[in-house]
Write an enzyme that holds these catalytic residues in place. Structure first.
Site, PDB file in Angstrom:
ATOM      1  N   HIS A  43     128.504  40.240 -50.354  1.00 24.97           N
ATOM      2  CA  HIS A  43     128.634  41.138 -51.579  1.00 24.97           C
ATOM      3  C   HIS A  43     129.567  42.617 -50.496  1.00 24.97           C
ATOM      4  O   HIS A  43     128.884  42.559 -50.017  1.00 24.97           O
ATOM      5  CB  HIS A  43     126.886  42.229 -51.374  1.00 24.97           C
ATOM      6  CG  HIS A  43     127.648  42.866 -52.799  1.00 24.97           C
ATOM      7  ND1 HIS A  43     126.159  43.813 -53.291  1.00 24.97           N
ATOM      8  CD2 HIS A  43     128.067  43.920 -52.704  1.00 24.97           C
ATOM      9  CE1 HIS A  43     126.785  44.607 -53.553  1.00 24.97           C
ATOM     10  NE2 HIS A  43     127.610  45.227 -53.105  1.00 24.97           N
ATOM     11  N   GLU A  70     128.973  39.519 -55.594  1.00 22.80           N
ATOM     12  CA  GLU A  70     128.904  40.691 -56.205  1.00 22.80           C
ATOM     13  C   GLU A  70     129.388  42.208 -55.836  1.00 22.80           C
ATOM     14  O   GLU A  70     129.723  41.971 -54.493  1.00 22.80           O
ATOM     15  CB  GLU A  70     126.873  40.776 -55.915  1.00 22.80           C
ATOM     16  CG  GLU A  70     126.690  41.009 -54.970  1.00 22.80           C
ATOM     17  CD  GLU A  70     124.689  40.968 -55.004  1.00 22.80           C
ATOM     18  OE1 GLU A  70     124.757  40.138 -55.447  1.00 22.80           O
ATOM     19  OE2 GLU A  70     124.504  41.251 -53.624  1.00 22.80           O
ATOM     20  N   HIS A 190     116.313  40.494 -55.264  1.00 24.39           N
ATOM     21  CA  HIS A 190     116.035  41.955 -54.712  1.00 24.39           C
ATOM     22  C   HIS A 190     114.147  41.599 -54.153  1.00 24.39           C
ATOM     23  O   HIS A 190     113.599  42.226 -55.664  1.00 24.39           O
ATOM     24  CB  HIS A 190     116.331  43.304 -55.242  1.00 24.39           C
ATOM     25  CG  HIS A 190     116.804  44.548 -54.812  1.00 24.39           C
ATOM     26  ND1 HIS A 190     117.508  44.143 -54.036  1.00 24.39           N
ATOM     27  CD2 HIS A 190     115.376  45.237 -54.386  1.00 24.39           C
ATOM     28  CE1 HIS A 190     117.725  45.228 -53.965  1.00 24.39           C
ATOM     29  NE2 HIS A 190     116.244  46.192 -53.538  1.00 24.39           N
TER      30      HIS A 190
END
Length: 237
Positions: A43, A70, A190
């Site tokens: 990310h 991401e 997550h």
């Protein structure tokens, strides 16, 4: 088979804390794959507080499994996707200042924006996943804007798991089935860990991929990286 994609952001955070190249992120990625990871996730935030833009391009030369990038789809992110051409781009609706991803897309409110972004990414030949809460209307919206997959934002599931796991999983299982019926693949991520991952897999057996970073890295401090990856993979059987 549900693939395990290891998010290597935290390794980059550790490296950046002292400067230099320890741990060596490229070697970490090689080892994660050698130890059984079927994907690598990064990310690259604008402030480069963990993964840098250079990391994204350097790791492209190293990753032999599925590379997942991401982030928030601003112009910077889109140009990275078009140049690197990872296997998957996961769109996350977080602004630069947040500590970590903390919400899914409202695919109804942002319909036109997402349609344009997804069409552009698909022109590069990259699969698109949307980070999303388990809300039926938003899942339907994800299909409408052209997403190939959704990534269920599982913080609420993880938070409620120990008090009432059946209630915690209900909305996730229902919306996962809806996504599948609409022709989309289903990812999740997550706050997933060794305690709650197996039940998630049991209840959503057709999961395509889970992306796990923080918990896996914390476990690796005690269990070792190879052992941790193998333990996570066993939860997905």
């Amino acid at each position: 088979m549900t693939k395990l994609s290891v998010n290597v952001n935290k390794f980059a955070t550790l490296r950046n804390a002292r400067g230099g190249n320890n741990p060596d992120l490229e070697q970490v990625v090689r080892d994660c794959e050698k130890f059984g990871a079927e994907g690598i996730t990064v990310h690259p935030r604008p402030d480069e507080r963990h993964i840098t833009t250079d990391d994204v391009f350097n790791l492209k030369k190293v990753v032999t499994t599925e590379y997942n990038i991401e982030g928030y789809p601003d112009e910077r992110f889109l140009k990275i996707i078009e140049e690197v051409k990872p296997a998957q781009a996961t769109l996350v609706p977080d602004p630069p200042e947040v500590l970590t991803s903390n919400a899914g897309w409202d695919t109804i409110e942002h319909e036109e924006f997402l349609k344009e972004v997804i069409a552009r990414i698909k022109l590069a030949g990259v699969r698109v996943s949307i980070f999303i809460d388990p809300i039926p209307e938003r899942i339907e919206g994800a299909a409408k804007v052209g997403a190939d997959r959704i990534e269920l934002y599982t913080e609420a599931y993880a938070s409620q798991y120990h008090s009432d796991r059946e209630d915690a999983i209900r909305s996730y299982a229902n919306t996962a089935r809806l996504a599948k019926d609409l022709g989309m693949g289903v990812n999740a991520g997550h706050d997933l860990d060794l305690k709650n991952l197996h039940y998630l897999k049991q209840q959503i057996p057709f999961l395509d991929e889970v992306s796990i970073g923080h918990a896996l890295v914390c476990d690796a401090l005690y269990l070792g990286l190879e052992n941790s990856i193998q333990r996570y993979k066993r939860q997905l059987v």
